[in-house]
Motif scaffolding. Structure first.
Motif, PDB file in Angstrom:
ATOM      1  N   ASP A 255     -19.062   8.716  -6.317  1.00 22.51           N
ATOM      2  CA  ASP A 255     -19.641   7.460  -6.805  1.00 22.51           C
ATOM      3  C   ASP A 255     -18.651   6.315  -6.847  1.00 22.51           C
ATOM      4  OD1 ASP A 255     -22.020   8.923  -7.272  1.00 22.51           O
ATOM      5  OD2 ASP A 255     -21.294   9.539  -9.250  1.00 22.51           O
ATOM      6  N   GLY A 256     -17.671   6.329  -5.962  1.00 21.70           N
ATOM      7  CA  GLY A 256     -16.706   5.240  -5.908  1.00 21.70           C
ATOM      8  C   GLY A 256     -15.668   5.258  -7.000  1.00 21.70           C
ATOM      9  N   LEU A 257     -15.652   6.298  -7.829  1.00 24.23           N
ATOM     10  CA  LEU A 257     -14.723   6.347  -8.965  1.00 24.23           C
ATOM     11  C   LEU A 257     -13.301   6.635  -8.510  1.00 24.23           C
ATOM     12  CD1 LEU A 257     -16.806   8.352 -11.608  1.00 24.23           C
ATOM     13  CD2 LEU A 257     -16.491   5.869 -11.458  1.00 24.23           C
ATOM     14  N   GLY A 258     -12.364   6.296  -9.377  1.00 22.91           N
ATOM     15  CA  GLY A 258     -10.948   6.550  -9.122  1.00 22.91           C
ATOM     16  C   GLY A 258     -10.122   5.310  -9.388  1.00 22.91           C
ATOM     17  N   MET A 259      -9.004   5.483 -10.049  1.00 22.43           N
ATOM     18  CA  MET A 259      -8.137   4.366 -10.387  1.00 22.43           C
ATOM     19  C   MET A 259      -7.415   3.853  -9.141  1.00 22.43           C
ATOM     20  SD  MET A 259      -5.117   4.248 -13.294  1.00 22.43           S
ATOM     21  CE  MET A 259      -6.177   4.997 -14.530  1.00 22.43           C
ATOM     22  N   TYR A 260      -7.343   2.532  -9.015  1.00 27.06           N
ATOM     23  CA  TYR A 260      -6.624   1.904  -7.909  1.00 27.06           C
ATOM     24  C   TYR A 260      -5.174   1.662  -8.310  1.00 27.06           C
ATOM     25  CZ  TYR A 260     -11.258   0.886  -5.976  1.00 27.06           C
ATOM     26  OH  TYR A 260     -12.537   0.984  -5.478  1.00 27.06           O
ATOM     27  N   PHE A 261      -4.306   1.593  -7.288  1.00 34.23           N
ATOM     28  CA  PHE A 261      -2.922   1.201  -7.563  1.00 34.23           C
ATOM     29  C   PHE A 261      -2.340   0.498  -6.355  1.00 34.23           C
ATOM     30  CE2 PHE A 261      -2.331   5.410  -5.603  1.00 34.23           C
ATOM     31  CZ  PHE A 261      -1.257   5.195  -4.746  1.00 34.23           C
ATOM     32  N   GLN A 262      -1.277  -0.232  -6.602  1.00 32.42           N
ATOM     33  CA  GLN A 262      -0.513  -0.831  -5.517  1.00 32.42           C
ATOM     34  C   GLN A 262       0.973  -0.666  -5.798  1.00 32.42           C
ATOM     35  OE1 GLN A 262       0.398  -5.277  -4.328  1.00 32.42           O
ATOM     36  NE2 GLN A 262      -1.507  -4.680  -3.288  1.00 32.42           N
ATOM     37  N   SER A 263       1.720  -0.259  -4.779  1.00 35.29           N
ATOM     38  CA  SER A 263       3.180  -0.285  -4.775  1.00 35.29           C
ATOM     39  C   SER A 263       3.594  -1.424  -3.835  1.00 35.29           C
ATOM     40  CB  SER A 263       3.765   1.031  -4.263  1.00 35.29           C
ATOM     41  OG  SER A 263       3.255   2.124  -4.987  1.00 35.29           O
ATOM     42  N   ARG A 264       4.504  -2.263  -4.263  1.00 33.28           N
ATOM     43  CA  ARG A 264       4.888  -3.419  -3.451  1.00 33.28           C
ATOM     44  C   ARG A 264       6.380  -3.683  -3.595  1.00 33.28           C
ATOM     45  NH1 ARG A 264       2.378  -8.363  -1.275  1.00 33.28           N
ATOM     46  NH2 ARG A 264       0.358  -7.435  -1.774  1.00 33.28           N
ATOM     47  N   LEU A 265       7.010  -4.106  -2.510  1.00 32.36           N
ATOM     48  CA  LEU A 265       8.428  -4.446  -2.552  1.00 32.36           C
ATOM     49  C   LEU A 265       8.706  -5.686  -1.717  1.00 32.36           C
ATOM     50  CD1 LEU A 265       9.924  -3.585   0.389  1.00 32.36           C
ATOM     51  CD2 LEU A 265       9.520  -1.295  -0.540  1.00 32.36           C
ATOM     52  N   ILE A 266       9.791  -6.354  -2.059  1.00 31.64           N
ATOM     53  CA  ILE A 266      10.324  -7.446  -1.258  1.00 31.64           C
ATOM     54  C   ILE A 266      11.793  -7.162  -0.992  1.00 31.64           C
ATOM     55  CG2 ILE A 266       8.687  -9.214  -2.021  1.00 31.64           C
ATOM     56  CD1 ILE A 266      10.752 -10.192  -4.006  1.00 31.64           C
ATOM     57  N   VAL A 267      12.287  -7.653   0.124  1.00 39.93           N
ATOM     58  CA  VAL A 267      13.656  -7.367   0.543  1.00 39.93           C
ATOM     59  C   VAL A 267      14.419  -8.675   0.713  1.00 39.93           C
ATOM     60  CG1 VAL A 267      15.111  -6.409   2.376  1.00 39.93           C
ATOM     61  CG2 VAL A 267      13.007  -5.230   1.708  1.00 39.93           C
ATOM     62  N   ASP A 268      15.582  -8.769   0.073  1.00 44.88           N
ATOM     63  CA  ASP A 268      16.559  -9.831   0.332  1.00 44.88           C
ATOM     64  C   ASP A 268      17.720  -9.202   1.089  1.00 44.88           C
ATOM     65  OD1 ASP A 268      15.027 -11.611  -1.214  1.00 44.88           O
ATOM     66  OD2 ASP A 268      16.028 -10.941  -3.054  1.00 44.88           O
ATOM     67  N   HIS A 269      18.317  -9.928   2.019  1.00 45.28           N
ATOM     68  CA  HIS A 269      19.393  -9.305   2.800  1.00 45.28           C
ATOM     69  C   HIS A 269      20.423 -10.334   3.226  1.00 45.28           C
ATOM     70  CE1 HIS A 269      18.005 -10.772   6.831  1.00 45.28           C
ATOM     71  NE2 HIS A 269      16.855 -10.866   6.188  1.00 45.28           N
ATOM     72  N   GLU A 270      21.614  -9.817   3.541  1.00 44.86           N
ATOM     73  CA  GLU A 270      22.695 -10.619   4.101  1.00 44.86           C
ATOM     74  C   GLU A 270      23.019 -10.086   5.484  1.00 44.86           C
ATOM     75  OE1 GLU A 270      26.071 -10.679   1.555  1.00 44.86           O
ATOM     76  OE2 GLU A 270      24.978 -11.450  -0.192  1.00 44.86           O
ATOM     77  N   GLY A 271      23.043 -10.979   6.455  1.00 46.10           N
ATOM     78  CA  GLY A 271      23.313 -10.583   7.829  1.00 46.10           C
ATOM     79  C   GLY A 271      22.116  -9.892   8.452  1.00 46.10           C
TER      80      GLY A 271
END
Length: 862
Positions: A255-271
């Motif tokens: 019946d469409g049940l179930g908890m949603y989740f999101q994992s998200r990341l951002i990247v900073d970098h040198e070179g």
């Protein structure tokens, strides 16, 4: 020879990086191969297990609210009154097995939902060449995880931490040398049927949904118990399986049940550069890279369906926006300042730090029994505090059976909140080790549980007040779960509320007592007084009870686990009645009608009994144990964690407690040995406590037949086995009990100091009455103590040596050497006193000191 050179190089590296003074580190010379070798990090909201592989780093991720199921799918709508008289008649006739069979058939629900793994972060490195100088370290003094290694002339480093203030994980990777870093960053999840991965530029996310229905039992188990009617998701009304029938159902299947989740990341970098390609962030020729990672779910409240698919993304973007303008060093500085404000309150040193402290931690565990490394015990103590700070912070969820660390779709025992010992044991160290704030998620969950518990008390029992049974999940189900007769145990509320009472005693916060503890305590008492019935001798008992999770023998070898009035039930009710009446006096509350009823019923409660083996009797009747060496010692609750029985007030019952421990034996599951460490400390036997503690410091490796039994995994997680975190917290609390006790009317300094602990010091422990305490000892005796009176009031001190008192006003001092003589401990039924074991208690020196708020009392051995 080659291996020896390698070890020497490793030890020199450790020494150069950390020196000899930092004993609060877990360190290894190779990556984790299995989950119980990975190292835990957490910020109260998220948990992570870091593996440390140079070529393919894995960080297994959890989010504390991520559970299967839905709050509207509980099975708590049945009424025990329909079968009550029939079942009670069976128990009255001594037909315990028949009564238990009916309870299992008529009075049980369905299993609690499952704590779910979230996702995995993978960092693949395009290394070529052989790894050298590898080291993996978790510095629990700062809650920072480090990996370093070399390939050729380039040294690579990774640093990982979990920030509570910023609600994120941060991973910094750097390369120092001629070579740069290239590779790919990706997410995966065990919930692959619902997975959606995306990203752009320097950002990557994973969306998914956990099962709307998850069953820890097999279908055959359900059918054997004839419980098909409890699972309309997978069974038809005629008990036949639906075509979709299986243990795990996702989204459209349920019946469409179930908890949603999101994992998200951002990247900073040198070179170099970072680009999003086909579900991954690919990085090329990078010198340094900082990954900011967070996660969220659609959970909103324990009684609301988590149906918002958009909510997780809204939350994670908000968290990441909060650190948009913060560089790595600023975030790390905030993290360390926050973490150390808790961790640094307490320090423990035992004996001198030796060379063995520089060995890999798994090797230290394996060699502990050789002697000479008592600071490993101090590390276990602080590791428990680290896990509590990392796993239980205000705004998060309380620690479950695995804390907030779990990688299994169907985890052991559902990663439940098991309330017949385990959930409570997780929080035994909270007050005494100066982490009161970490208790807050526990308190919040119990308040939520009481709301459901009040509904179930009315609908299922027709009683007032509120109740809890032995298991719950994030949905705060208060009714009994399935199958096991141990599930029917509607007296857990008293144990839960005892934590509120202890928080009041440790902090002296009367407002907390009035607004938080008292309403819950009164509700528990209301249910208890309605639940009690008179036995044939006129004593009040529970009509059907349980001594978790033990069974007894009766008749011609029959066995049962349920019977009227077991000691554990009675202990919780005695304690709750007493504390309710004390609360009325402390708070000046007039509640005459209920007060009089509770006082009258309190006087009629079944007393504690001493059985035929001189043991504290476990049941109303002196049954035989089905399993003499059973892991649970529930009937000893009034001795620990309670204080109704103590050597001072109840010497004969204390001896009967000791007899139980002798009969049960030392070896058990991990958490059970943690409990016994505490028990023997309260018997003032530090050597025995340490002997059992050494059984916990026993290396166990997954899938390796050479390492069997209970003890500690290489990452120091408690091996029940499998992993169950309460053993860690029980051990931490037990070590504190060896050094300081305050449950018996005195602040007792070094009550159970083991002989092996020749010298040492502890700072920052808390005693009831809101006293903060530092103790230094030498030659196995106290040298000096400093006590800060945060609230003021009378400070009663007990010590095994005479003390000079400086500060405050010394009111009285005396020497007590007759604690175990017969004393008036109240009525109890006593059989065969002559069989009682002896308990040797040293003479004590007692001091009563009047203090004002902020006074510092110094005590120096004469």
């Amino acid at each position: 020879m080659k291996k020896t050179v390698g070890i020497i190089a490793y030890l020199l590296f450790v020494y150069n990086v950390f020196g000899q003074t930092n004993s609060n580190i877990l360190q290894y010379d190779k990556p984790a191969e299995v989950w119980t070798e990975a190292l835990p990090i957490g910020n109260g909201y998220m948990g992570g297990m870091v593996f440390g592989d140079p070529f393919k780093e894995r960080i297994q991720l959890n989010e504390s609210t991520l559970y299967s199921g839905d709050p509207n799918r509980k099975y708590e709508n049945f009424n025990i009154r329909e079968d009550y008289n029939e079942i009670m008649a069976l128990f009255d006739q001594g037909k315990y097995a028949e009564g238990q069979e009916m309870v299992q058939k008529k009075w049980l629900g369905r299993p609690q939902d499952l704590y779910q793994p979230m996702s995995d972060l993978w960092i693949e490195m395009a290394h070529t060449g052989k790894v050298s100088n590898y080291q993996r370290v978790l510095d629990i003094s700062k809650a920072v995880h480090k990996v370093s290694y070399a390939i050729g002339s380039t040294k690579y480093e990774r640093e990982v931490f979990a920030s509570y203030p910023d609600h994120i994980f941060v991973i910094k990777l750097s390369a120092n040398g001629p070579d740069k870093m290239s590779g790919a960053i990706s997410f995966s999840t065990i919930h692959e049927p619902t997975m959606d991965v995306g990203g752009s530029n320097n950002e990557l996310y994973l969306n998914a949904q956990v099962p709307g229905f998850a069953l820890r039992r097999t279908l055959e188990h359900v059918e054997n118990y004839q419980d098909e009617h409890k699972y309309p998701e997978i069974y038809n009304k005629d008990r036949s399986r639906k075509p979709i029938a299986k243990q795990i159902l996702y989204h459209d299947e349920v019946d469409g049940l179930g908890m949603y989740f999101q994992s998200r990341l951002i990247v900073d970098h040198e070179g170099g550069e970072v680009v999003y390609i086909d579900g991954k962030l690919t990085f090329t020729n990078v010198d340094e890279m900082v990954i900011k990672l967070t996660a969220a779910t659609s959970f909103t409240a324990f009684d609301e369906s988590p149906i918002s698919k958009e909510l997780p993304e809204q939350r994670v973007k908000s968290y990441l926006k909060g650190v948009l303008n913060s560089n790595y060093e600023k975030i790390k500085e905030r993290h360390i300042a926050d973490y150390t404000s808790l961790f640094d309150r307490v320090d423990l040193e035992i004996n001198k730090v030796g060379k063995r402290s520089n060995l890999p931690t798994d090797e230290r565990i394996m060699r502990y029994k050789e002697g000479g490394d008592e600071n490993l015990v101090a590390l276990f103590f602080q590791y428990g505090r680290y896990l509590m700070i990392s796993g239980s912070r205000p705004g998060g969820q309380p620690l479950n059976l695995q804390g907030i660390w779990n990688d299994k779709l169907i985890p052991p025992w559902a990663s439940a909140y098991t309330m017949n010992i385990n959930m409570e044991m997780n929080y035994w160290p909270a007050e005494v080790t100066n982490l009161s704030e970490c208790h807050e998620p526990f308190f919040t969950s119990v308040k939520e549980l009481s709301e459901n518990g009040a509904k179930v008390a009315r609908s299922m029992y027709g009683n007032s007040g509120w109740l809890a049974n032995h298991n719950m999940s994030i949905w705060r189900n208060s009714g009994p779960v399935d199958s096991c007769a141990c599930s029917f145990w509607p007296v857990a509320s008293g144990w839960l509320v005892s934590h509120f009472w202890e928080h009041y005693l440790f902090t002296g916060n009367e407002e907390f007592l009035r607004d938080e503890a008292y309403p819950l305590l009164k509700g528990a008492v209301l249910f208890y007084k309605d639940w009690l019935v008179p036995n044939q001798d006129g004593f009040l008992v529970t009509p059907v009870g349980h001594s978790p999770e033990q069974s007894f023998l009766y008749g011609d070898g029959e066995s049962s686990t349920l019977s009227p009035g077991p000691t554990m039930d009675m202990a919780l009710i005695k304690e709750s009645f007493s504390r309710y009446l004390q609360s009325l006096d402390i708070l000046g509350i007039e509640d005459a009608e209920l007060k009089n009823e509770i006082m009258e019923k309190q006087s009629r409660l079944l007393p504690y009994q001493i059985g035929k083996y001189a043991q504290l009797q476990e049941w109303q009747f002196d049954f035989e144990d089905k399993e003499i060496h059973h892991r649970h010692i529930s009937h000893l609750y009034p001795f620990h964690p309670g204080n109704q029985i103590t050597p001072t007030t109840s010497p004969e019952l204390t001896k009967a407690v000791k007899q139980v421990l002798l009969r049960r034996g030392d070896q058990a599951t991990g958490w059970s040995m943690g409990w016994k460490v505490n028990m023997w400390a309260r018997l003032y036997d530090g050597d025995k406590s340490l002997e059992i503690m050494s059984k916990l410091i026993n290396l166990v490796k997954e899938n390796d037949p050479k390492f069997k039994g209970s003890g500690s995994y290489p990452n120091m997680f408690d091996a029940h086995p499998p992993f169950q975190i309460d053993g860690n917290f029980g051990a931490t609390a037990g070590i504190a009990e060896m050094l300081l006790q305050s449950h018996d009317g005195f602040v007792h300094l070094l009550p159970a100091l083991p002989t092996k602990w020749k010298q040492g010091n502890v700072t920052g422990l808390k005693a009831r009455g809101d006293f903060q305490i530092d103790i230094t000892w030498k030659s196995n005796a106290i040298k000096e103590a400093k006590i800060v009176a945060n609230k003021g009031g009378v400070l009663p001190i007990r010590s095994s040596v005479a003390l000079d008192v400086k500060g405050g006003q010394l009111m009285r001092e005396k020497r007590s050497n007759d604690l175990m003589s017969p004393m008036n401990s109240g009525p109890f039924l006593d059989h065969k006193k002559t069989l009682l074991p002896q308990i040797e208690v040293p003479a004590f020196y007692e001091y009563f000191i009047a203090t004002e708020k902020g006074d510092v009392i110094t005590l120096i051995a004469k």
